[in-house]
Scaffold this motif. Structure first.
Motif, mmCIF file in Angstrom:
data_model
loop_
_atom_site.group_PDB
_atom_site.id
_atom_site.type_symbol
_atom_site.label_atom_id
_atom_site.label_comp_id
_atom_site.label_asym_id
_atom_site.label_seq_id
_atom_site.Cartn_x
_atom_site.Cartn_y
_atom_site.Cartn_z
ATOM 1 N N ASN A 49 0.944 -1.517 0.137
ATOM 2 C CA ASN A 49 -0.002 0.155 0.021
ATOM 3 C C ASN A 49 1.284 1.176 0.200
ATOM 4 O O ASN A 49 0.757 2.297 -0.931
ATOM 5 C CB ASN A 49 -0.653 -0.446 1.290
ATOM 6 C CG ASN A 49 -1.909 -1.441 0.890
ATOM 7 O OD1 ASN A 49 -2.652 -1.666 -0.181
ATOM 8 N ND2 ASN A 49 -2.505 -0.984 2.405
ATOM 9 N N THR A 50 1.912 0.840 1.085
ATOM 10 C CA THR A 50 3.044 2.366 0.621
ATOM 11 C C THR A 50 3.651 2.357 -0.969
ATOM 12 O O THR A 50 3.642 3.930 -1.363
ATOM 13 C CB THR A 50 3.853 2.104 1.623
ATOM 14 O OG1 THR A 50 3.583 1.654 3.034
ATOM 15 C CG2 THR A 50 4.837 3.711 1.902
ATOM 16 N N MET A 51 3.811 1.248 -1.042
ATOM 17 C CA MET A 51 4.345 1.643 -2.378
ATOM 18 C C MET A 51 3.352 1.979 -3.427
ATOM 19 O O MET A 51 4.082 2.778 -4.173
ATOM 20 C CB MET A 51 4.454 0.459 -3.360
ATOM 21 C CG MET A 51 6.023 0.126 -4.298
ATOM 22 S SD MET A 51 6.919 1.278 -4.574
ATOM 23 C CE MET A 51 8.750 0.232 -3.091
ATOM 24 N N GLN A 52 2.245 2.082 -3.597
ATOM 25 C CA GLN A 52 0.691 2.591 -4.169
ATOM 26 C C GLN A 52 1.172 3.958 -4.337
ATOM 27 O O GLN A 52 0.695 4.531 -5.008
ATOM 28 C CB GLN A 52 -0.198 1.775 -4.117
ATOM 29 C CG GLN A 52 -1.331 2.189 -4.792
ATOM 30 C CD GLN A 52 -1.448 1.653 -6.507
ATOM 31 O OE1 GLN A 52 -1.606 0.860 -6.495
ATOM 32 N NE2 GLN A 52 -2.190 3.217 -7.170
ATOM 33 N N LYS A 53 0.737 4.492 -3.155
ATOM 34 C CA LYS A 53 0.722 5.419 -1.969
ATOM 35 C C LYS A 53 1.917 6.034 -3.128
ATOM 36 O O LYS A 53 1.962 7.244 -4.323
ATOM 37 C CB LYS A 53 0.922 5.984 -1.178
ATOM 38 C CG LYS A 53 0.603 7.084 -0.812
ATOM 39 C CD LYS A 53 0.435 7.574 0.391
ATOM 40 C CE LYS A 53 0.252 8.876 1.435
ATOM 41 N NZ LYS A 53 0.250 8.719 2.322
ATOM 42 N N ALA A 54 3.487 5.662 -3.308
ATOM 43 C CA ALA A 54 4.393 6.710 -3.860
ATOM 44 C C ALA A 54 4.158 6.425 -5.672
ATOM 45 O O ALA A 54 4.300 7.255 -6.307
ATOM 46 C CB ALA A 54 5.534 5.354 -3.586
ATOM 47 N N PHE A 55 3.866 5.327 -6.156
ATOM 48 C CA PHE A 55 3.329 5.286 -7.765
ATOM 49 C C PHE A 55 1.948 7.009 -7.695
ATOM 50 O O PHE A 55 2.288 6.875 -8.754
ATOM 51 C CB PHE A 55 2.666 3.809 -7.852
ATOM 52 C CG PHE A 55 3.852 2.719 -8.563
ATOM 53 C CD1 PHE A 55 4.947 3.202 -7.974
ATOM 54 C CD2 PHE A 55 3.472 2.023 -9.436
ATOM 55 C CE1 PHE A 55 6.668 1.869 -7.847
ATOM 56 C CE2 PHE A 55 4.336 0.891 -10.092
ATOM 57 C CZ PHE A 55 5.994 1.258 -9.060
ATOM 58 N N SER A 56 1.068 6.126 -6.724
ATOM 59 C CA SER A 56 -0.155 7.308 -7.316
ATOM 60 C C SER A 56 0.510 8.906 -7.539
ATOM 61 O O SER A 56 0.139 9.541 -8.167
ATOM 62 C CB SER A 56 -1.008 7.380 -6.015
ATOM 63 O OG SER A 56 -1.693 6.079 -6.383
ATOM 64 N N GLU A 57 1.452 9.147 -6.673
ATOM 65 C CA GLU A 57 2.236 9.675 -7.048
ATOM 66 C C GLU A 57 2.599 10.771 -7.799
ATOM 67 O O GLU A 57 2.930 11.665 -8.079
ATOM 68 C CB GLU A 57 3.102 10.417 -5.316
ATOM 69 C CG GLU A 57 3.470 11.747 -5.542
ATOM 70 C CD GLU A 57 3.240 12.531 -4.530
ATOM 71 O OE1 GLU A 57 2.885 13.720 -5.321
ATOM 72 O OE2 GLU A 57 2.086 13.023 -3.799
ATOM 73 N N LEU A 58 3.810 9.803 -8.322
ATOM 74 C CA LEU A 58 4.931 9.467 -9.588
ATOM 75 C C LEU A 58 3.769 9.350 -10.699
ATOM 76 O O LEU A 58 3.858 10.253 -11.270
ATOM 77 C CB LEU A 58 5.593 8.711 -9.459
ATOM 78 C CG LEU A 58 6.576 8.293 -8.333
ATOM 79 C CD1 LEU A 58 7.183 7.122 -8.882
ATOM 80 C CD2 LEU A 58 7.304 9.357 -8.813
ATOM 81 N N GLU A 59 2.546 9.273 -10.860
ATOM 82 C CA GLU A 59 1.384 9.326 -11.998
ATOM 83 C C GLU A 59 0.707 10.894 -11.695
ATOM 84 O O GLU A 59 0.477 11.571 -12.812
ATOM 85 C CB GLU A 59 0.387 8.177 -11.475
ATOM 86 C CG GLU A 59 -0.636 8.283 -12.690
ATOM 87 C CD GLU A 59 -1.333 6.677 -12.486
ATOM 88 O OE1 GLU A 59 -2.486 6.325 -13.681
ATOM 89 O OE2 GLU A 59 -1.669 6.092 -11.632
ATOM 90 N N ARG A 60 0.594 11.202 -11.027
ATOM 91 C CA ARG A 60 0.026 12.415 -11.028
ATOM 92 C C ARG A 60 0.995 13.359 -11.927
ATOM 93 O O ARG A 60 0.469 14.512 -11.886
ATOM 94 C CB ARG A 60 -0.100 12.867 -9.508
ATOM 95 C CG ARG A 60 -1.466 12.362 -8.353
ATOM 96 C CD ARG A 60 -2.035 13.901 -7.243
ATOM 97 N NE ARG A 60 -1.867 12.960 -6.424
ATOM 98 C CZ ARG A 60 -1.695 11.666 -5.842
ATOM 99 N NH1 ARG A 60 -2.609 10.759 -5.503
ATOM 100 N NH2 ARG A 60 -0.244 11.715 -4.571
ATOM 101 N N SER A 61 2.675 12.995 -11.039
ATOM 102 C CA SER A 61 3.544 13.823 -11.368
ATOM 103 C C SER A 61 3.572 14.652 -12.770
ATOM 104 O O SER A 61 4.069 14.675 -13.377
ATOM 105 C CB SER A 61 4.364 13.879 -10.529
ATOM 106 O OG SER A 61 5.644 13.290 -10.879
ATOM 107 N N GLY A 62 3.068 13.285 -13.608
ATOM 108 C CA GLY A 62 3.240 12.257 -15.152
ATOM 109 C C GLY A 62 4.589 11.437 -15.558
ATOM 110 O O GLY A 62 4.471 11.358 -16.820
ATOM 111 N N LEU A 63 5.425 11.020 -14.152
ATOM 112 C CA LEU A 63 5.883 11.042 -14.739
ATOM 113 C C LEU A 63 6.496 9.153 -14.992
ATOM 114 O O LEU A 63 6.805 8.897 -15.600
ATOM 115 C CB LEU A 63 7.379 10.452 -13.366
ATOM 116 C CG LEU A 63 8.580 11.579 -13.460
ATOM 117 C CD1 LEU A 63 9.933 11.597 -12.210
ATOM 118 C CD2 LEU A 63 9.260 11.820 -14.634
ATOM 119 N N ILE A 64 5.145 9.100 -14.275
ATOM 120 C CA ILE A 64 5.219 6.758 -15.017
ATOM 121 C C ILE A 64 3.342 7.156 -15.345
ATOM 122 O O ILE A 64 2.623 8.123 -15.344
ATOM 123 C CB ILE A 64 4.950 6.182 -13.864
ATOM 124 C CG1 ILE A 64 4.104 6.511 -12.445
ATOM 125 C CG2 ILE A 64 6.420 6.400 -13.226
ATOM 126 C CD1 ILE A 64 3.914 5.584 -11.217
#
Length: 129
Positions: A49-64
């Motif tokens: 869940n912590t990694m998912q939160k990090a991925f969500s943040e990267l997705e919001r920034s547009g990097l992934i």
């Protein structure tokens, strides 16, 4: 790769910073598929869940980008990656300057010291070749 996490900042924020660094340094290239949340969480020894939160943040920034059928990929927007790289570089420089000022160095002394070190490194690189 070592996931050196500390208790000073939220773990997800540290994961975001590490993943950004991996992207801008070329570990993950534009268009590369990222490992699954579960795989990266296991590698980093964190809760998925912590990694998912990090991925969500990267997705919001547009990097992934999340692709429905193929998982998450690194953006192919080179300008975005370069912008993130510049942002990280500026952040590192600000921390460095703050530390040097705490040591009592003036801006002029810092620049002189940097010049001395880079000049000596250039000489060292030239003699190594």
């Amino acid at each position: 790769m070592a996931w050196n996490l500390d208790s000073d900042r939220p773990i997800y924020a540290q994961l975001v910073a590490i993943l950004k660094m991996q992207i801008v340094s070329g570990l993950y290239h534009p268009g590369d598929r990222l490992p699954s949340v579960r795989d990266l969480a296991q590698e980093a020894n964190v809760n998925p869940n912590t990694m998912q939160k990090a991925f969500s943040e990267l997705e919001r920034s547009g990097l992934i980008i999340t692709m429905r059928t193929s998982g998450r990929i690194v953006t192919e927007d080179i300008n975005m990656i370069k912008g993130t790289q510049l942002e990280l570089a500026k952040e590192s420089i600000k921390v460095f300057l703050e530390n040097m000022k705490q040591l009592g160095y003036t801006e002029k002394e810092i620049l002189t010291l940097l010049k001395e070190i880079t000049d000596s490194e250039t000489v060292k690189e030239d003699t190594d070749q």
